[in-house]
Every structure is written in structure tokens, then in C-alpha cells.
Enzyme design. Sequence first.
Site, PDB file in Angstrom:
ATOM      1  N   GLU A  21     -25.913  57.095  19.509  1.00 17.72           N
ATOM      2  CA  GLU A  21     -26.387  55.718  19.600  1.00 17.72           C
ATOM      3  C   GLU A  21     -27.243  55.341  18.393  1.00 17.72           C
ATOM      4  O   GLU A  21     -27.331  54.166  18.031  1.00 17.72           O
ATOM      5  CB  GLU A  21     -27.201  55.516  20.875  1.00 17.72           C
ATOM      6  CG  GLU A  21     -26.398  55.683  22.145  1.00 17.72           C
ATOM      7  CD  GLU A  21     -27.251  55.563  23.389  1.00 17.72           C
ATOM      8  OE1 GLU A  21     -26.990  54.646  24.178  1.00 17.72           O
ATOM      9  OE2 GLU A  21     -28.181  56.382  23.558  1.00 17.72           O
ATOM     10  N   TYR A  53     -36.106  27.026  15.961  1.00 25.19           N
ATOM     11  CA  TYR A  53     -35.360  28.128  16.562  1.00 25.19           C
ATOM     12  C   TYR A  53     -34.392  28.788  15.598  1.00 25.19           C
ATOM     13  O   TYR A  53     -33.984  29.919  15.824  1.00 25.19           O
ATOM     14  CB  TYR A  53     -34.679  27.733  17.877  1.00 25.19           C
ATOM     15  CG  TYR A  53     -33.848  26.484  17.851  1.00 25.19           C
ATOM     16  CD1 TYR A  53     -32.561  26.479  17.351  1.00 25.19           C
ATOM     17  CD2 TYR A  53     -34.354  25.297  18.384  1.00 25.19           C
ATOM     18  CE1 TYR A  53     -31.794  25.328  17.361  1.00 25.19           C
ATOM     19  CE2 TYR A  53     -33.590  24.144  18.395  1.00 25.19           C
ATOM     20  CZ  TYR A  53     -32.314  24.161  17.876  1.00 25.19           C
ATOM     21  OH  TYR A  53     -31.557  23.024  17.883  1.00 25.19           O
ATOM     22  N   GLU A  73     -35.995  48.548  26.714  1.00 22.33           N
ATOM     23  CA  GLU A  73     -37.268  47.996  27.177  1.00 22.33           C
ATOM     24  C   GLU A  73     -38.211  47.768  25.991  1.00 22.33           C
ATOM     25  O   GLU A  73     -38.891  46.740  25.910  1.00 22.33           O
ATOM     26  CB  GLU A  73     -37.929  48.937  28.183  1.00 22.33           C
ATOM     27  CG  GLU A  73     -37.192  49.077  29.497  1.00 22.33           C
ATOM     28  CD  GLU A  73     -36.105  50.155  29.528  1.00 22.33           C
ATOM     29  OE1 GLU A  73     -35.702  50.546  30.634  1.00 22.33           O
ATOM     30  OE2 GLU A  73     -35.646  50.609  28.448  1.00 22.33           O
ATOM     31  N   LYS A  98     -27.276  45.811  26.663  1.00 19.83           N
ATOM     32  CA  LYS A  98     -26.592  46.809  25.845  1.00 19.83           C
ATOM     33  C   LYS A  98     -25.207  46.968  26.450  1.00 19.83           C
ATOM     34  O   LYS A  98     -25.067  47.400  27.600  1.00 19.83           O
ATOM     35  CB  LYS A  98     -27.383  48.121  25.878  1.00 19.83           C
ATOM     36  CG  LYS A  98     -26.867  49.186  24.971  1.00 19.83           C
ATOM     37  CD  LYS A  98     -27.834  50.363  25.010  1.00 19.83           C
ATOM     38  CE  LYS A  98     -27.446  51.422  24.036  1.00 19.83           C
ATOM     39  NZ  LYS A  98     -28.407  52.522  24.023  1.00 19.83           N
TER      40      LYS A  98
END
Length: 120
Positions: A21, A53, A73, A98
Site C-alpha cells: 500500500e 474552494y 483516520e 479507500k
Amino acid sequence: MDKIILPQMEFMACHGVYAVEKKQPQLFRVRVTMEMDLMAAGLSDDLNDTVNYGETYLRIKKLVEENTFDLIEKLAAEIAQLVLQEKPVKSVTVQVEKAAAQVTPEISIPACVEITRTQK
């Protein structure tokens, strides 16, 4: 409270616990909901009275793509901290998905976290 929502940002990045990963980019979807008072912007039609934005998106993109975290997290918390630096933002909800989270070296599943943070 009024909101600006960036509903479907997608980034290729390397976040996760497993070595694969950290090396192989994968898809992350990010949704950000910023809460603030938009009355002044609605009356003035002036970008200075709201969040730009476009700039916020570019800052989030840089954070997601140029860093590596073990946990989504942590990624969500870093995005929230970044967004709360915007002048009128009172609170932010960040969702990080994810697409293929490794639950074992052989198995991956979609996973998502959502956090809400407010100005102190």
C-alpha cells in the site's frame, strides 16, 4: 449553519499499513463538508467573503498525494486540520474512502471513515 461541500474528490495515493500500500498508488475518494455563515458572500457576491474552494481542493490534493499515512483516520484528521485553517470555516466533516483497503495481504475491501471537527 450554511455549508460548502466538495462531494467527490478522487486522488491516487499511497496510504496504508502494508508495504504494498505504501508503494502502489490506489484510489481514495474524499468528501469535505465545510460549515460556515455564507450570508455575507450571498449578499456581496465577493470571493473574499467565503472559502475559495478551488484553492482548498488544491491544498487537499497536495496533502493526500504528497504524504503517506498508515491509517485513513490520520489522513482524514490531517484534511480536517487543513480545512479548519480557512477563515470562515466553523466546522468540517471529512469522509475518506479507500477503494481497496488491505485487510490481509491477500484480501482487500472498500473502507471509509468520517470525522467531524470544529474550531476551538
